[in-house]
Enzyme design. Sequence first.
Site, PDB file in Angstrom:
ATOM      1  N   PRO A  10       5.015  35.656   9.067  1.00 58.54           N
ATOM      2  CA  PRO A  10       4.045  35.728  10.152  1.00 58.54           C
ATOM      3  C   PRO A  10       4.488  35.043  11.436  1.00 58.54           C
ATOM      4  O   PRO A  10       5.116  33.990  11.414  1.00 58.54           O
ATOM      5  CB  PRO A  10       2.803  35.033   9.573  1.00 58.54           C
ATOM      6  CG  PRO A  10       3.279  34.230   8.429  1.00 58.54           C
ATOM      7  CD  PRO A  10       4.490  34.925   7.905  1.00 58.54           C
ATOM      8  N   ASN A  11       4.155  35.708  12.518  1.00 57.66           N
ATOM      9  CA  ASN A  11       4.363  35.259  13.893  1.00 57.66           C
ATOM     10  C   ASN A  11       5.821  35.286  14.345  1.00 57.66           C
ATOM     11  O   ASN A  11       6.099  35.057  15.516  1.00 57.66           O
ATOM     12  CB  ASN A  11       3.761  33.862  14.114  1.00 57.66           C
ATOM     13  CG  ASN A  11       2.283  33.847  13.842  1.00 57.66           C
ATOM     14  OD1 ASN A  11       1.548  34.694  14.348  1.00 57.66           O
ATOM     15  ND2 ASN A  11       1.834  32.926  13.018  1.00 57.66           N
ATOM     16  N   ARG A  18       6.895  33.197  21.744  1.00 61.70           N
ATOM     17  CA  ARG A  18       6.051  32.176  21.117  1.00 61.70           C
ATOM     18  C   ARG A  18       6.701  30.800  21.207  1.00 61.70           C
ATOM     19  O   ARG A  18       7.826  30.607  20.757  1.00 61.70           O
ATOM     20  CB  ARG A  18       5.857  32.554  19.643  1.00 61.70           C
ATOM     21  CG  ARG A  18       5.174  31.502  18.822  1.00 61.70           C
ATOM     22  CD  ARG A  18       5.253  31.850  17.338  1.00 61.70           C
ATOM     23  NE  ARG A  18       4.672  30.779  16.556  1.00 61.70           N
ATOM     24  CZ  ARG A  18       5.035  30.491  15.328  1.00 61.70           C
ATOM     25  NH1 ARG A  18       5.975  31.193  14.727  1.00 61.70           N
ATOM     26  NH2 ARG A  18       4.457  29.503  14.687  1.00 61.70           N
ATOM     27  N   ASN A  72      12.572  33.670   5.911  1.00 62.96           N
ATOM     28  CA  ASN A  72      11.808  32.733   6.720  1.00 62.96           C
ATOM     29  C   ASN A  72      10.354  33.166   6.569  1.00 62.96           C
ATOM     30  O   ASN A  72       9.905  34.109   7.208  1.00 62.96           O
ATOM     31  CB  ASN A  72      12.234  32.772   8.193  1.00 62.96           C
ATOM     32  CG  ASN A  72      11.505  31.726   9.025  1.00 62.96           C
ATOM     33  OD1 ASN A  72      10.466  31.213   8.627  1.00 62.96           O
ATOM     34  ND2 ASN A  72      12.054  31.427  10.187  1.00 62.96           N
ATOM     35  N   HIS A  78       4.362  26.984   3.325  1.00 66.00           N
ATOM     36  CA  HIS A  78       3.625  25.789   2.966  1.00 66.00           C
ATOM     37  C   HIS A  78       2.386  26.078   2.117  1.00 66.00           C
ATOM     38  O   HIS A  78       1.704  25.148   1.693  1.00 66.00           O
ATOM     39  CB  HIS A  78       3.224  25.044   4.238  1.00 66.00           C
ATOM     40  CG  HIS A  78       4.327  25.006   5.240  1.00 66.00           C
ATOM     41  ND1 HIS A  78       5.484  24.278   5.044  1.00 66.00           N
ATOM     42  CD2 HIS A  78       4.493  25.658   6.422  1.00 66.00           C
ATOM     43  CE1 HIS A  78       6.301  24.465   6.075  1.00 66.00           C
ATOM     44  NE2 HIS A  78       5.721  25.296   6.918  1.00 66.00           N
ATOM     45  N   ASP A  85       6.534  32.783  -6.727  1.00 66.10           N
ATOM     46  CA  ASP A  85       6.644  33.576  -7.950  1.00 66.10           C
ATOM     47  C   ASP A  85       7.454  34.855  -7.724  1.00 66.10           C
ATOM     48  O   ASP A  85       8.215  35.264  -8.605  1.00 66.10           O
ATOM     49  CB  ASP A  85       5.259  33.917  -8.487  1.00 66.10           C
ATOM     50  CG  ASP A  85       4.529  32.698  -9.052  1.00 66.10           C
ATOM     51  OD1 ASP A  85       5.171  31.641  -9.241  1.00 66.10           O
ATOM     52  OD2 ASP A  85       3.309  32.813  -9.292  1.00 66.10           O
ATOM     53  N   SER A 100      13.122  25.718  13.208  1.00 67.91           N
ATOM     54  CA  SER A 100      12.930  24.323  13.610  1.00 67.91           C
ATOM     55  C   SER A 100      13.138  23.399  12.409  1.00 67.91           C
ATOM     56  O   SER A 100      13.149  23.846  11.264  1.00 67.91           O
ATOM     57  CB  SER A 100      11.518  24.130  14.171  1.00 67.91           C
ATOM     58  OG  SER A 100      10.553  24.305  13.148  1.00 67.91           O
TER      59      SER A 100
END
Length: 140
Positions: A10-11, A18, A72, A78, A85, A100
């Site tokens: 996501p993002n 961004r 990624n 998190h 799984d 980062s």
Amino acid sequence: MKKIQIINGPNLNLLGKREPSVYGHVSFESYLDALRAAYPSCEIAYYQSNIEGELIDKIHEAGFTADGIVLNAGAYTHTSIALHDAIKAVPAPVVEVHISNVHARETFRHVSMLSAACKGVILGFGLDSYRLAVEALASE
């Protein structure tokens, strides 16, 4: 020829736009062209989704055909036991990457649900984290 699948979560479709102070000014598509040029002996495929289930489906698909996966998972790193799984369910080695240094950021980013299922983790080197992961998988 090694087949390597890069999967972004996501993002990450907003790279270059961004939070450029954290993620830089380069889109992933621009970086991908340079990465492919640097590894002509590898077939590097790319996939991005903001949807957890689609990432799981892509890991299932690529995990039986690719020689390795660069993942990624963005914020899902998190939170997602389901991605953990999925990684464990496939034979392809997975390298977790982050642009980062997540350990220098907010506390909630310090824990990865994925790392224990991955072959290795590379973080904090900007987009070069992907090159380092490809290098590790290409040399296996």
